[in-house]
Design a protein around this motif. Structure first.
Motif, mmCIF file in Angstrom:
data_model
loop_
_atom_site.group_PDB
_atom_site.id
_atom_site.type_symbol
_atom_site.label_atom_id
_atom_site.label_comp_id
_atom_site.label_asym_id
_atom_site.label_seq_id
_atom_site.Cartn_x
_atom_site.Cartn_y
_atom_site.Cartn_z
ATOM 1 N N GLU A 27 -30.863 0.166 -6.502
ATOM 2 C CA GLU A 27 -30.145 0.377 -5.254
ATOM 3 C C GLU A 27 -28.684 0.717 -5.568
ATOM 4 O O GLU A 27 -28.136 0.240 -6.547
ATOM 5 C CB GLU A 27 -30.207 -0.897 -4.401
ATOM 6 C CG GLU A 27 -31.616 -1.245 -3.937
ATOM 7 C CD GLU A 27 -32.176 -0.232 -2.962
ATOM 8 O OE1 GLU A 27 -31.432 0.264 -2.101
ATOM 9 O OE2 GLU A 27 -33.376 0.089 -3.080
ATOM 10 N N PRO A 28 -28.062 1.523 -4.716
ATOM 11 C CA PRO A 28 -26.655 1.837 -4.969
ATOM 12 C C PRO A 28 -25.795 0.589 -4.801
ATOM 13 O O PRO A 28 -26.156 -0.324 -4.062
ATOM 14 C CB PRO A 28 -26.318 2.882 -3.905
ATOM 15 C CG PRO A 28 -27.347 2.716 -2.856
ATOM 16 C CD PRO A 28 -28.575 2.192 -3.532
ATOM 17 N N PRO A 29 -24.664 0.528 -5.491
ATOM 18 C CA PRO A 29 -23.801 -0.648 -5.380
ATOM 19 C C PRO A 29 -23.208 -0.754 -3.979
ATOM 20 O O PRO A 29 -23.084 0.237 -3.261
ATOM 21 C CB PRO A 29 -22.702 -0.390 -6.417
ATOM 22 C CG PRO A 29 -22.714 1.074 -6.620
ATOM 23 C CD PRO A 29 -24.128 1.539 -6.381
ATOM 24 N N VAL A 30 -22.819 -1.962 -3.603
ATOM 25 C CA VAL A 30 -22.220 -2.177 -2.291
ATOM 26 C C VAL A 30 -20.909 -1.406 -2.193
ATOM 27 O O VAL A 30 -20.646 -0.734 -1.207
ATOM 28 C CB VAL A 30 -21.991 -3.680 -2.051
ATOM 29 C CG1 VAL A 30 -21.253 -3.908 -0.756
ATOM 30 C CG2 VAL A 30 -23.306 -4.432 -2.059
ATOM 31 N N PHE A 31 -20.067 -1.520 -3.213
ATOM 32 C CA PHE A 31 -18.828 -0.755 -3.280
ATOM 33 C C PHE A 31 -18.966 0.261 -4.394
ATOM 34 O O PHE A 31 -19.227 -0.089 -5.521
ATOM 35 C CB PHE A 31 -17.637 -1.665 -3.582
ATOM 36 C CG PHE A 31 -17.339 -2.654 -2.506
ATOM 37 C CD1 PHE A 31 -16.825 -2.245 -1.293
ATOM 38 C CD2 PHE A 31 -17.584 -3.997 -2.703
ATOM 39 C CE1 PHE A 31 -16.545 -3.150 -0.296
ATOM 40 C CE2 PHE A 31 -17.304 -4.917 -1.716
ATOM 41 C CZ PHE A 31 -16.791 -4.494 -0.502
ATOM 42 N N ASN A 32 -18.785 1.514 -4.054
ATOM 43 C CA ASN A 32 -18.877 2.565 -5.055
ATOM 44 C C ASN A 32 -17.473 2.851 -5.612
ATOM 45 O O ASN A 32 -17.016 3.969 -5.629
ATOM 46 C CB ASN A 32 -19.490 3.821 -4.439
ATOM 47 C CG ASN A 32 -19.890 4.818 -5.485
ATOM 48 O OD1 ASN A 32 -19.937 4.494 -6.666
ATOM 49 N ND2 ASN A 32 -20.166 6.030 -5.076
ATOM 50 N N LEU A 33 -16.812 1.770 -6.008
ATOM 51 C CA LEU A 33 -15.469 1.869 -6.553
ATOM 52 C C LEU A 33 -15.469 1.322 -7.976
ATOM 53 O O LEU A 33 -16.233 0.410 -8.276
ATOM 54 C CB LEU A 33 -14.491 1.040 -5.713
ATOM 55 C CG LEU A 33 -14.298 1.450 -4.255
ATOM 56 C CD1 LEU A 33 -13.502 0.392 -3.514
ATOM 57 C CD2 LEU A 33 -13.603 2.791 -4.172
ATOM 58 N N PRO A 34 -14.593 1.836 -8.822
ATOM 59 C CA PRO A 34 -14.474 1.242 -10.158
ATOM 60 C C PRO A 34 -14.020 -0.215 -10.043
ATOM 61 O O PRO A 34 -13.284 -0.589 -9.124
ATOM 62 C CB PRO A 34 -13.394 2.098 -10.830
ATOM 63 C CG PRO A 34 -13.359 3.370 -10.057
ATOM 64 C CD PRO A 34 -13.749 3.026 -8.667
ATOM 65 N N ASN A 35 -14.440 -1.020 -10.979
ATOM 66 C CA ASN A 35 -14.106 -2.444 -10.943
ATOM 67 C C ASN A 35 -12.601 -2.691 -10.946
ATOM 68 O O ASN A 35 -12.129 -3.620 -10.291
ATOM 69 C CB ASN A 35 -14.747 -3.183 -12.122
ATOM 70 C CG ASN A 35 -16.242 -3.312 -11.945
ATOM 71 O OD1 ASN A 35 -16.747 -3.252 -10.827
ATOM 72 N ND2 ASN A 35 -16.944 -3.496 -13.041
ATOM 73 N N ILE A 36 -11.835 -1.875 -11.654
ATOM 74 C CA ILE A 36 -10.393 -2.087 -11.706
ATOM 75 C C ILE A 36 -9.772 -1.913 -10.322
ATOM 76 O O ILE A 36 -8.839 -2.634 -9.961
ATOM 77 C CB ILE A 36 -9.716 -1.171 -12.759
ATOM 78 C CG1 ILE A 36 -8.247 -1.542 -12.937
ATOM 79 C CG2 ILE A 36 -9.858 0.290 -12.394
ATOM 80 C CD1 ILE A 36 -8.008 -2.917 -13.473
ATOM 81 N N ILE A 37 -10.282 -1.009 -9.533
ATOM 82 C CA ILE A 37 -9.775 -0.803 -8.168
ATOM 83 C C ILE A 37 -10.085 -2.034 -7.320
ATOM 84 O O ILE A 37 -9.232 -2.519 -6.566
ATOM 85 C CB ILE A 37 -10.380 0.465 -7.540
ATOM 86 C CG1 ILE A 37 -10.015 1.706 -8.348
ATOM 87 C CG2 ILE A 37 -9.976 0.605 -6.081
ATOM 88 C CD1 ILE A 37 -8.554 2.074 -8.338
ATOM 89 N N ILE A 38 -11.282 -2.565 -7.456
ATOM 90 C CA ILE A 38 -11.667 -3.752 -6.697
ATOM 91 C C ILE A 38 -10.817 -4.948 -7.111
ATOM 92 O O ILE A 38 -10.325 -5.707 -6.264
ATOM 93 C CB ILE A 38 -13.171 -4.044 -6.875
ATOM 94 C CG1 ILE A 38 -13.997 -2.915 -6.250
ATOM 95 C CG2 ILE A 38 -13.546 -5.390 -6.270
ATOM 96 C CD1 ILE A 38 -15.464 -2.965 -6.569
ATOM 97 N N TRP A 39 -10.594 -5.134 -8.415
ATOM 98 C CA TRP A 39 -9.791 -6.259 -8.900
ATOM 99 C C TRP A 39 -8.330 -6.139 -8.489
ATOM 100 O O TRP A 39 -7.705 -7.141 -8.100
ATOM 101 C CB TRP A 39 -9.917 -6.399 -10.416
ATOM 102 C CG TRP A 39 -11.217 -7.022 -10.806
ATOM 103 C CD1 TRP A 39 -12.304 -6.388 -11.351
ATOM 104 C CD2 TRP A 39 -11.597 -8.387 -10.647
ATOM 105 N NE1 TRP A 39 -13.320 -7.282 -11.537
ATOM 106 C CE2 TRP A 39 -12.915 -8.526 -11.119
ATOM 107 C CE3 TRP A 39 -10.954 -9.508 -10.157
ATOM 108 C CZ2 TRP A 39 -13.591 -9.728 -11.118
ATOM 109 C CZ3 TRP A 39 -11.631 -10.720 -10.151
ATOM 110 C CH2 TRP A 39 -12.935 -10.819 -10.628
ATOM 111 N N LEU A 40 -7.778 -4.938 -8.557
ATOM 112 C CA LEU A 40 -6.400 -4.750 -8.110
ATOM 113 C C LEU A 40 -6.265 -5.003 -6.614
ATOM 114 O O LEU A 40 -5.302 -5.634 -6.164
ATOM 115 C CB LEU A 40 -5.921 -3.334 -8.433
ATOM 116 C CG LEU A 40 -5.359 -3.100 -9.814
ATOM 117 C CD1 LEU A 40 -5.009 -1.618 -10.001
ATOM 118 C CD2 LEU A 40 -4.131 -3.941 -10.055
ATOM 119 N N ALA A 41 -7.223 -4.507 -5.857
ATOM 120 C CA ALA A 41 -7.198 -4.734 -4.408
ATOM 121 C C ALA A 41 -7.280 -6.223 -4.097
ATOM 122 O O ALA A 41 -6.538 -6.736 -3.251
ATOM 123 C CB ALA A 41 -8.338 -3.974 -3.741
#
Length: 153
Positions: A27-41
């Motif tokens: 299944e596609p990921p819930v957030f299609n963002l790189p992990n660094i973007i998620i961690w910075l956010a």
């Protein structure tokens, strides 16, 4: 088909279905963002929530004084304490983690998700963080050049 081969046929079909399920893409990921973007956010959201909800106003003022970028500090470097002087230099990067309101952080995170994702995927984590720091420093220098000694934003 022979009546006695029903069990064999059923086992063969079940194995074929199981193999087919295993070969399906995940299944596609819930957030299609790189992990660094998620961690910075997440870090920026936590910092903002701590500043606005948890910490008392006088602590928040100290955080802003030490970590926000203040061009006026550079006109009075000789009269600053050691902590104030050092903070005026790390603020070239630390200001980028501070936000003035919920709308400010929402729109910054939106733009970071849209444009930063492509850069993070292309550069990788280390180069993305270095690029972000260089951009932060460049923004601070541009602000310093256009607001030298200014006490207001």
């Amino acid at each position: 088909m022979n009546v006695y081969r029903f069990d064999e046929e059923r086992a063969r079909r079940e194995k074929a279905e199981q193999d087919q399920r295993q070969n399906r893409p995940s299944e596609p990921p819930v957030f299609n963002l790189p992990n660094i973007i998620i961690w910075l956010a997440a870090a920026m959201i936590v910092i903002h929530l701590l500043r606005t909800i948890v910490l008392p106003a006088n602590w928040d003022n100290w955080i802003l004084y030490l970590f926000a970028f203040w061009p006026v500090k550079f006109t009075a470097l000789s009269s600053l304490s050691f902590l104030e002087m050092v903070s005026s230099f790390w603020s070239f990067i630390s200001y980028s983690l501070l936000h003035g309101s919920a709308m400010h952080i929402i729109f910054n995170l939106l733009w970071m998700a849209i444009f930063g994702s492509a850069v993070a995927r292309r550069f990788g984590i280390g180069r993305f963080l270095a690029f972000s720091a260089v951009c932060s420093i460049g923004g601070a220098f541009a602000h310093l050049a256009t607001h030298w000694g200014n006490r207001h934003r």
